[in-house]
Design a protein around this motif. Structure first.
Motif, PDB file in Angstrom:
ATOM      1  N   GLY A  23       2.040  36.567  12.640  1.00 27.84           N
ATOM      2  CA  GLY A  23       2.413  37.749  11.875  1.00 27.84           C
ATOM      3  C   GLY A  23       3.381  37.506  10.746  1.00 27.84           C
ATOM      4  N   GLY A  24       4.126  36.399  10.834  1.00 29.37           N
ATOM      5  CA  GLY A  24       5.127  36.155   9.797  1.00 29.37           C
ATOM      6  C   GLY A  24       6.086  37.327   9.693  1.00 29.37           C
ATOM      7  N   ALA A  25       6.330  37.772   8.476  1.00 31.44           N
ATOM      8  CA  ALA A  25       7.259  38.878   8.235  1.00 31.44           C
ATOM      9  C   ALA A  25       6.526  40.187   7.962  1.00 31.44           C
ATOM     10  CB  ALA A  25       8.175  38.535   7.057  1.00 31.44           C
ATOM     11  N   LEU A  26       5.246  40.260   8.323  1.00 32.49           N
ATOM     12  CA  LEU A  26       4.462  41.455   8.021  1.00 32.49           C
ATOM     13  C   LEU A  26       5.079  42.703   8.625  1.00 32.49           C
ATOM     14  CD1 LEU A  26       1.855  42.850   6.972  1.00 32.49           C
ATOM     15  CD2 LEU A  26       0.813  42.274   9.186  1.00 32.49           C
ATOM     16  N   GLU A  27       5.533  42.605   9.864  1.00 30.97           N
ATOM     17  CA  GLU A  27       6.050  43.778  10.569  1.00 30.97           C
ATOM     18  C   GLU A  27       7.280  43.330  11.359  1.00 30.97           C
ATOM     19  OE1 GLU A  27       7.313  46.157  13.045  1.00 30.97           O
ATOM     20  OE2 GLU A  27       5.889  44.937  14.186  1.00 30.97           O
ATOM     21  N   PRO A  28       8.486  43.833  11.017  1.00 31.54           N
ATOM     22  CA  PRO A  28       9.724  43.245  11.536  1.00 31.54           C
ATOM     23  C   PRO A  28       9.972  43.447  13.023  1.00 31.54           C
ATOM     24  CG  PRO A  28      10.201  45.192  10.195  1.00 31.54           C
ATOM     25  CD  PRO A  28       8.749  44.878  10.006  1.00 31.54           C
ATOM     26  N   VAL A  29       9.513  44.543  13.614  1.00 32.19           N
ATOM     27  CA  VAL A  29       9.767  44.760  15.040  1.00 32.19           C
ATOM     28  C   VAL A  29       9.046  43.705  15.874  1.00 32.19           C
ATOM     29  CG1 VAL A  29       9.568  46.386  16.958  1.00 32.19           C
ATOM     30  CG2 VAL A  29      10.112  47.231  14.663  1.00 32.19           C
ATOM     31  N   SER A  30       7.772  43.485  15.575  1.00 35.13           N
ATOM     32  CA  SER A  30       7.020  42.453  16.288  1.00 35.13           C
ATOM     33  C   SER A  30       7.625  41.079  16.047  1.00 35.13           C
ATOM     34  CB  SER A  30       5.561  42.457  15.845  1.00 35.13           C
ATOM     35  OG  SER A  30       4.969  43.714  16.050  1.00 35.13           O
ATOM     36  N   ALA A  31       8.030  40.806  14.826  1.00 37.91           N
ATOM     37  CA  ALA A  31       8.585  39.498  14.492  1.00 37.91           C
ATOM     38  C   ALA A  31       9.852  39.206  15.284  1.00 37.91           C
ATOM     39  CB  ALA A  31       8.870  39.421  12.995  1.00 37.91           C
ATOM     40  N   ALA A  32      10.611  40.237  15.623  1.00 36.37           N
ATOM     41  CA  ALA A  32      11.838  40.043  16.398  1.00 36.37           C
ATOM     42  C   ALA A  32      11.558  39.747  17.865  1.00 36.37           C
ATOM     43  CB  ALA A  32      12.718  41.285  16.283  1.00 36.37           C
ATOM     44  N   HIS A  33      10.387  40.152  18.347  1.00 32.24           N
ATOM     45  CA  HIS A  33      10.088  40.037  19.772  1.00 32.24           C
ATOM     46  C   HIS A  33       9.060  38.960  20.115  1.00 32.24           C
ATOM     47  CE1 HIS A  33      11.885  44.076  19.565  1.00 32.24           C
ATOM     48  NE2 HIS A  33      12.164  43.926  20.830  1.00 32.24           N
ATOM     49  N   VAL A  34       8.279  38.499  19.154  1.00 30.27           N
ATOM     50  CA  VAL A  34       7.219  37.517  19.409  1.00 30.27           C
ATOM     51  C   VAL A  34       7.489  36.266  18.586  1.00 30.27           C
ATOM     52  CG1 VAL A  34       4.748  37.034  19.303  1.00 30.27           C
ATOM     53  CG2 VAL A  34       5.538  39.349  19.875  1.00 30.27           C
ATOM     54  N   MET A  35       7.614  35.146  19.275  1.00 33.57           N
ATOM     55  CA  MET A  35       7.928  33.861  18.643  1.00 33.57           C
ATOM     56  C   MET A  35       6.722  32.932  18.709  1.00 33.57           C
ATOM     57  SD  MET A  35      10.159  31.471  17.519  1.00 33.57           S
ATOM     58  CE  MET A  35      11.848  31.786  18.021  1.00 33.57           C
ATOM     59  N   PRO A  36       6.346  32.285  17.595  1.00 34.16           N
ATOM     60  CA  PRO A  36       5.264  31.294  17.659  1.00 34.16           C
ATOM     61  C   PRO A  36       5.760  29.947  18.169  1.00 34.16           C
ATOM     62  CG  PRO A  36       6.031  31.538  15.400  1.00 34.16           C
ATOM     63  CD  PRO A  36       6.828  32.513  16.227  1.00 34.16           C
ATOM     64  N   ILE A  37       5.031  29.364  19.113  1.00 32.91           N
ATOM     65  CA  ILE A  37       5.294  27.975  19.502  1.00 32.91           C
ATOM     66  C   ILE A  37       3.981  27.209  19.398  1.00 32.91           C
ATOM     67  CG2 ILE A  37       7.201  28.571  21.040  1.00 32.91           C
ATOM     68  CD1 ILE A  37       5.310  28.044  23.408  1.00 32.91           C
ATOM     69  N   GLY A  38       4.068  25.957  19.015  1.00 31.65           N
ATOM     70  CA  GLY A  38       2.885  25.134  18.865  1.00 31.65           C
ATOM     71  C   GLY A  38       2.455  24.528  20.190  1.00 31.65           C
ATOM     72  N   SER A  39       1.160  24.517  20.446  1.00 31.94           N
ATOM     73  CA  SER A  39       0.620  23.897  21.654  1.00 31.94           C
ATOM     74  C   SER A  39      -0.597  23.068  21.258  1.00 31.94           C
ATOM     75  CB  SER A  39       0.220  24.973  22.672  1.00 31.94           C
ATOM     76  OG  SER A  39      -0.144  24.398  23.907  1.00 31.94           O
ATOM     77  N   PHE A  40      -0.760  21.910  21.897  1.00 29.03           N
ATOM     78  CA  PHE A  40      -1.745  20.936  21.438  1.00 29.03           C
ATOM     79  C   PHE A  40      -2.640  20.460  22.570  1.00 29.03           C
ATOM     80  CE2 PHE A  40       1.753  21.093  18.596  1.00 29.03           C
ATOM     81  CZ  PHE A  40       1.156  21.118  17.359  1.00 29.03           C
ATOM     82  N   ILE A  41      -3.904  20.239  22.245  1.00 29.34           N
ATOM     83  CA  ILE A  41      -4.931  19.883  23.222  1.00 29.34           C
ATOM     84  C   ILE A  41      -5.709  18.673  22.713  1.00 29.34           C
ATOM     85  CG2 ILE A  41      -6.971  20.697  24.495  1.00 29.34           C
ATOM     86  CD1 ILE A  41      -6.041  23.543  24.035  1.00 29.34           C
TER      87      ILE A  41
END
Length: 428
Positions: A245-263
């Motif tokens: 989401g990036g900075a599209l919507e600030p409430v979600s951005a404050a509560h959801v963090m992206p982490i990288g996962s690899f396969i």
């Protein structure tokens, strides 16, 4: 030249085995509709399919291609219940609410399989999942968990495995015990994405790829979503971008963090391989969880390298092969044919984030590694909400989800420090 996602590193084994992957046009011009959906992963496409089948006029936009994010690149494991164990949910919310959340998740599991079958989507479902303890001190927790699931939550499909059974079913002595779940399984996630998009389009949903949302505003009973080449005006909007989401919507951005996962995907191991002879999926007890399974053609699909910094590792294969060798020493030199990654949306308590973030705009994400099952069903629950029944979505909306500390500027380094501490704890 094969398509390469601009937002996720590496080309996945899923992309090479999914079959035809139709392309959808970019939005060009203004649109009006009943519901605008931002995000073409499991949640957004499921919502579009259910809404369109119910007669709603739906416009869905995706910044890249459907499945470029976590929905098309994940480990494919369904799991059972919520991300947290049912007894943990009971301790926080009480037995009645914990049971309601567990039953919701069970319905999500059944819905995914029923939706796929009813719509002719071949998702390569294979039954069975094992959760295993990488430390002896965790074994009693798994034993109690199996008992609690049967006695307090009416789930008879989970059985405890001692060390000997675990070794036999894994083909490895690296773990000390665990549970085997015959009531769930694993799938080919990109086939589900492609099939759900096909269902949504056939039902009349207007689907657009390569169309990023550049802004969202709500007022005067309308929601307006801006894109580079047009504005969508809708009665309601679903934001289903999860980790992207990036900075599209600030409430979600404050509560959801992206982490990288690899396969990584290995070459086929052959019919005589001792690795997971029963074909179950596996996840382990590490905080930085390792998850693996065999593909229908006998490859080991192994995920386990999470990152919390902003840059991607230069060589996915090296880290994945090292982790494979810790569990299966005989595979220390195995050829890895595919290495890929993507971003998972997590929340502080590892529970999904579903909120009305502005009038007539609901955001859903933060599935924290449990989205194969839950994300699809949240799309259906959103469609129910638009039709006037919000009761079941409210079970998720009412979960306690604190924002990440430090705001957007400090949350990543703070999480990096915290989660690297947990990664260290996994090793001691």
């Amino acid at each position: 030249m094969p398509y390469q996602s601009p937002i996720s590193p590496g080309r996945s084994w899923y992309e090479d085995t999914a079959g035809e992957r139709p392309a959808y046009p970019a939005l060009d011009g203004d649109r009006s509709c009943d519901v605008a959906i931002i995000g073409g992963g499991f949640t957004g496409l499921s919502a579009a399919a259910h809404l369109a089948k119910a007669g709603a006029d739906v416009v869905l936009i995706e910044a890249h291609r459907f499945g470029d994010g976590a929905s098309g690149r994940n480990g494919g494991q369904l799991g059972t219940g919520q991300r947290a164990w049912a007894e943990e949910m009971e301790a926080e919310y009480g037995l009645s609410r914990a049971r309601a959340l567990f039953e919701l998740a069970e319905e999500a599991k059944a819905h995914l399989l029923e939706f796929s079958a009813a719509n002719g989507i071949e998702i390569d479902y294979r039954p069975g999942q094992m959760s295993v303890a990488h430390k002896q001190r965790y074994v009693d927790d798994y034993r109690r968990h199996a008992d609690i699931m049967a006695e307090r939550f009416g789930y008879p499909h989970l059985s405890f495995m001692d060390a000997a059974e675990t070794a036999q079913r894994l083909g490895s002595t690296a773990y000390f015990g665990g549970t085997r779940d015959t009531g769930t399984g694993h799938i080919h996630p990109l086939k589900l994405v492609i099939g759900t998009a096909r269902v949504a389009a056939a039902a009349g949903a207007h689907l657009f790829e390569q169309t990023p949302a550049t802004g969202i505003a709500s007022g005067g009973g309308k929601v307006r979503v801006t894109t580079p080449k047009g504005t969508i005006t809708a009665q309601k909007c679903l934001v289903a971008v999860n980790a992207y989401g990036g900075a599209l919507e600030p409430v979600s951005a404050a509560h959801v963090m992206p982490i990288g996962s690899f396969i990584g995907a290995t070459v086929p191991l052959g019919a005589g391989s001792p690795v997971i002879p029963g074909g179950e999926a596996v996840d382990d007890s590490r905080f930085v969880v390792r998850y693996f399974r065999k593909s229908p053609d006998g490859r080991l699909l192994f995920g386990g390298r999470e990152i919390y910094a902003v840059s991607d590792p230069k060589d996915i294969h090296v880290g994945i092969r090292r982790q494979i060798a810790e569990i299966y020493p005989a595979l220390k030199d195995v050829e890895i044919t595919h290495g890929w990654g993507g971003y998972v949306g997590i929340t502080m308590p590892r529970k999904p984030f579903v909120r009305e973030v502005m009038p007539n705009v609901i955001s859903a994400g933060g599935y924290s590694g449990h989205g194969v099952m839950l994300a699809n069903f949240v799309g259906r629950l959103y469609a129910e909400t638009v039709a006037g029944n919000r009761d079941r979505l409210k079970l998720l909306e009412d979960l306690k989800i604190a924002p990440f500390p430090g705001g957007r500027s400090l949350r990543a380094p703070l999480l990096f420090l915290a989660l690297n501490w947990f990664a260290l704890r996994d090793r001691i």
